[in-house]
Motif scaffolding. Structure first.
Motif, PDB file in Angstrom:
ATOM      1  N   LYS A 152       0.847  -1.189   0.000  1.00  0.00           N
ATOM      2  CA  LYS A 152       0.000   0.000   0.000  1.00  0.00           C
ATOM      3  C   LYS A 152       0.883   1.241   0.000  1.00  0.00           C
ATOM      4  O   LYS A 152       1.814   1.353   0.797  1.00  0.00           O
ATOM      5  N   GLN A 153       0.582   2.177  -0.886  1.00  0.00           N
ATOM      6  CA  GLN A 153       1.406   3.377  -1.046  1.00  0.00           C
ATOM      7  C   GLN A 153       0.671   4.591  -0.492  1.00  0.00           C
ATOM      8  O   GLN A 153      -0.361   5.002  -1.023  1.00  0.00           O
ATOM      9  N   TYR A 154       1.197   5.148   0.578  1.00  0.00           N
ATOM     10  CA  TYR A 154       0.593   6.324   1.195  1.00  0.00           C
ATOM     11  C   TYR A 154       1.495   7.538   0.998  1.00  0.00           C
ATOM     12  O   TYR A 154       2.707   7.414   0.821  1.00  0.00           O
ATOM     13  N   LEU A 155       0.888   8.724   1.053  1.00  0.00           N
ATOM     14  CA  LEU A 155       1.667   9.951   0.858  1.00  0.00           C
ATOM     15  C   LEU A 155       2.706  10.113   1.960  1.00  0.00           C
ATOM     16  O   LEU A 155       3.761  10.717   1.730  1.00  0.00           O
ATOM     17  N   GLN A 156       2.413   9.595   3.143  1.00  0.00           N
ATOM     18  CA  GLN A 156       3.389   9.665   4.228  1.00  0.00           C
ATOM     19  C   GLN A 156       4.693   8.960   3.843  1.00  0.00           C
ATOM     20  O   GLN A 156       5.774   9.360   4.286  1.00  0.00           O
ATOM     21  N   ASP A 157       4.583   7.914   3.018  1.00  0.00           N
ATOM     22  CA  ASP A 157       5.787   7.215   2.565  1.00  0.00           C
ATOM     23  C   ASP A 157       6.543   8.043   1.525  1.00  0.00           C
ATOM     24  O   ASP A 157       7.774   7.999   1.442  1.00  0.00           O
ATOM     25  N   MET A 158       5.800   8.805   0.735  1.00  0.00           N
ATOM     26  CA  MET A 158       6.407   9.527  -0.386  1.00  0.00           C
ATOM     27  C   MET A 158       7.061  10.843   0.026  1.00  0.00           C
ATOM     28  O   MET A 158       7.838  11.407  -0.742  1.00  0.00           O
ATOM     29  N   ILE A 159       6.740  11.341   1.230  1.00  0.00           N
ATOM     30  CA  ILE A 159       7.305  12.625   1.653  1.00  0.00           C
ATOM     31  C   ILE A 159       8.665  12.425   2.324  1.00  0.00           C
ATOM     32  O   ILE A 159       9.361  13.405   2.626  1.00  0.00           O
TER      33      ILE A 159
ATOM     34  N   MET B 164       1.217  13.518   7.806  1.00  0.00           N
ATOM     35  CA  MET B 164       2.187  14.335   7.079  1.00  0.00           C
ATOM     36  C   MET B 164       2.756  15.463   7.938  1.00  0.00           C
ATOM     37  O   MET B 164       3.943  15.785   7.857  1.00  0.00           O
ATOM     38  N   VAL B 165       1.927  16.074   8.777  1.00  0.00           N
ATOM     39  CA  VAL B 165       2.402  17.214   9.566  1.00  0.00           C
ATOM     40  C   VAL B 165       3.540  16.797  10.491  1.00  0.00           C
ATOM     41  O   VAL B 165       4.561  17.482  10.588  1.00  0.00           O
ATOM     42  N   GLU B 166       3.379  15.669  11.179  1.00  0.00           N
ATOM     43  CA  GLU B 166       4.445  15.214  12.075  1.00  0.00           C
ATOM     44  C   GLU B 166       5.721  14.901  11.304  1.00  0.00           C
ATOM     45  O   GLU B 166       6.824  15.292  11.711  1.00  0.00           O
ATOM     46  N   LEU B 167       5.592  14.206  10.183  1.00  0.00           N
ATOM     47  CA  LEU B 167       6.766  13.852   9.385  1.00  0.00           C
ATOM     48  C   LEU B 167       7.475  15.095   8.857  1.00  0.00           C
ATOM     49  O   LEU B 167       8.712  15.175   8.862  1.00  0.00           O
ATOM     50  N   LEU B 168       6.694  16.062   8.407  1.00  0.00           N
ATOM     51  CA  LEU B 168       7.276  17.290   7.861  1.00  0.00           C
ATOM     52  C   LEU B 168       7.896  18.150   8.956  1.00  0.00           C
ATOM     53  O   LEU B 168       8.949  18.772   8.746  1.00  0.00           O
ATOM     54  N   THR B 169       7.259  18.193  10.114  1.00  0.00           N
ATOM     55  CA  THR B 169       7.807  18.964  11.231  1.00  0.00           C
ATOM     56  C   THR B 169       9.192  18.442  11.616  1.00  0.00           C
ATOM     57  O   THR B 169      10.112  19.219  11.894  1.00  0.00           O
ATOM     58  N   LYS B 170       9.344  17.142  11.581  1.00  0.00           N
ATOM     59  CA  LYS B 170      10.642  16.541  11.908  1.00  0.00           C
ATOM     60  C   LYS B 170      11.697  16.856  10.847  1.00  0.00           C
ATOM     61  O   LYS B 170      12.894  16.780  11.116  1.00  0.00           O
ATOM     62  N   GLN B 171      11.239  17.212   9.640  1.00  0.00           N
ATOM     63  CA  GLN B 171      12.171  17.595   8.575  1.00  0.00           C
ATOM     64  C   GLN B 171      12.524  19.082   8.623  1.00  0.00           C
ATOM     65  O   GLN B 171      13.342  19.550   7.838  1.00  0.00           O
ATOM     66  N   GLY B 172      11.874  19.835   9.524  1.00  0.00           N
ATOM     67  CA  GLY B 172      12.186  21.250   9.654  1.00  0.00           C
ATOM     68  C   GLY B 172      11.124  22.188   9.145  1.00  0.00           C
ATOM     69  O   GLY B 172      11.298  23.412   9.176  1.00  0.00           O
ATOM     70  N   TYR B 173       9.993  21.653   8.680  1.00  0.00           N
ATOM     71  CA  TYR B 173       8.889  22.493   8.221  1.00  0.00           C
ATOM     72  C   TYR B 173       8.074  22.962   9.423  1.00  0.00           C
ATOM     73  O   TYR B 173       8.110  22.354  10.495  1.00  0.00           O
ATOM     74  N   GLN B 174       7.296  24.019   9.231  1.00  0.00           N
ATOM     75  CA  GLN B 174       6.498  24.574  10.326  1.00  0.00           C
ATOM     76  C   GLN B 174       5.043  24.708   9.904  1.00  0.00           C
ATOM     77  O   GLN B 174       4.744  25.253   8.835  1.00  0.00           O
ATOM     78  N   LEU B 175       4.153  24.215  10.759  1.00  0.00           N
ATOM     79  CA  LEU B 175       2.721  24.320  10.494  1.00  0.00           C
ATOM     80  C   LEU B 175       2.302  25.779  10.519  1.00  0.00           C
ATOM     81  O   LEU B 175       2.601  26.510  11.454  1.00  0.00           O
ATOM     82  N   SER B 176       1.602  26.208   9.485  1.00  0.00           N
ATOM     83  CA  SER B 176       1.170  27.596   9.382  1.00  0.00           C
ATOM     84  C   SER B 176      -0.112  27.830  10.167  1.00  0.00           C
ATOM     85  O   SER B 176      -0.999  26.979  10.210  1.00  0.00           O
ATOM     86  N   SER B 177      -0.198  28.981  10.803  1.00  0.00           N
ATOM     87  CA  SER B 177      -1.402  29.380  11.525  1.00  0.00           C
ATOM     88  C   SER B 177      -1.594  30.881  11.305  1.00  0.00           C
ATOM     89  O   SER B 177      -0.678  31.569  10.867  1.00  0.00           O
ATOM     90  N   PRO B 178      -2.796  31.393  11.593  1.00  0.00           N
ATOM     91  CA  PRO B 178      -3.016  32.834  11.394  1.00  0.00           C
ATOM     92  C   PRO B 178      -2.026  33.710  12.147  1.00  0.00           C
ATOM     93  O   PRO B 178      -1.623  34.767  11.668  1.00  0.00           O
TER      94      PRO B 178
END
Length: 319
Positions: free
Chosen positions: A238-245, A293-307
């Motif tokens: 099974k191929q999920y986007l979490q695997d592809m990021i 995806m948010v957790e995986l991306l946060t660990k890569q250095g990305y930041q969740l956007s908020s107002p």
């Protein structure tokens, strides 16, 4: 205009009066990739509203309309207009394969999946939408809204769109908006569906990436034989986007390395794919047990956007 919204011409004066009162748009075109998936173009009675890629508006039908799962007219003790928000998609390319911008069309396009919830107390909308045909009438929201747009994107930023199912709808119009204005950064659009037949825009996506060297589209499945049969000669699981990021996998698929200093990521669809953190009893943020995806991306250095704190992870949940 055709207001006969029912099978075999069934109607009543009361129903016709309700339709006349509540409906303000007409089905101009309708394509069904399969019986549970619809790409529909709707033309409002008034001028087409201006919208930005990623925004949404509402569609509505009366509780008096028949459903695809029973096909009978409802009784009208308390008739009501059933409305739901849908992201605006776009045709991407015309019949000659040329890219279409949002301001070149005189309709709004929507990408909708049929949802049947017989145990729900709420009167469902999609079983009624799936009874419609070209020329039928319905309600269309007057003003597209939403902040899930390209506003934070600079011309040389890299952009990743990640959607599940019909969650790729807003990404279609966003990608076209970027390409039409000559975006110089890399653009990757990826989607995850159960079956290849669920990819309603596949041919248009393939045409678009032939024309633009900085645009790449990739689709992944979870229920095809090669996803579930370990004896299949092309078994991939099974191929999920979490695997592809994952950085190495992403670069393998799309041919470029994403980095949080120059990349914005847009997530739309299944909340499990997005995986937003929630506050626990002590007020601390915790991610879901199943990594999104948010957790995986946060660990890569990305930041969740908020107002209050702009970041480079943007999201739009579908339910």
């Amino acid at each position: 205009m055709n207001s006969s919204n029912t099978p075999s011409g069934e109607s009543t004066p009361e129903i016709e009066e309700l339709r006349s009162k509540h409906y303000n748009a007409t089905i101009e075109d309708l394509r069904m990739p399969h019986e549970h998936l619809m790409i529909v173009r709707i033309k409002p009675d008034q001028e087409i509203p201006v919208f930005s890629g990623g925004q949404y508006t509402t569609l509505g039908l009366g509780s008096w309309e028949p459903r695809v799962d029973n096909g009978v007219l409802a009784e009208l003790p308390k008739p009501k207009l059933i409305r739901r928000a849908y992201s605006i998609s776009c045709p991407m390319v015309d019949s000659q394969g040329k890219i279409l911008s949002n301001d070149q069309i005189d309709y709004l396009e929507f990408y909708i999946t049929l949802v049947l919830r017989p145990d729900s107390d709420d009167p469902p909308l999609t079983p009624r939408l799936f009874r419609l045909k070209v020329g039928d009438r319905l309600h269309l929201g007057k003003k597209p809204v939403g902040t899930y747009t390209l506003k934070p994107i600079q011309s040389n930023d890299n952009v990743i769109f990640a959607g599940t199912g019909t969650g790729e709808a807003p990404h279609n119009s966003m990608a076209v908006e970027l390409l039409k204005r000559g975006h110089s950064g890399q653009i990757a659009s990826m989607t995850c569906v159960r079956y290849r037949g669920d990819l309603g825009y596949l041919a248009q996506q393939e045409e678009l990436q032939k024309q633009y060297s900085n645009y790449r589209y990739a689709a992944f499945t979870t229920r095809e034989p090669e996803n579930i049969d370990q004896n299949h000669p092309q078994f991939v699981g099974k191929q999920y986007l979490q695997d592809m990021i994952i950085p190495e996998k992403f670069q393998e698929v799309f041919g470029w390395a994403a980095n949080p200093e120059q990349t914005h990521i847009f997530l739309c669809g299944n909340p499990s794919m997005i995986g937003l953190p929630e506050k626990n009893e002590t007020g601390e943020l915790e991610f879901p047990e199943s990594k999104g995806m948010v957790e995986l991306l946060t660990k890569q250095g990305y930041q969740l956007s908020s107002p209050k704190v702009p970041g480079n992870i943007h999201f739009e949940k579908y339910w």
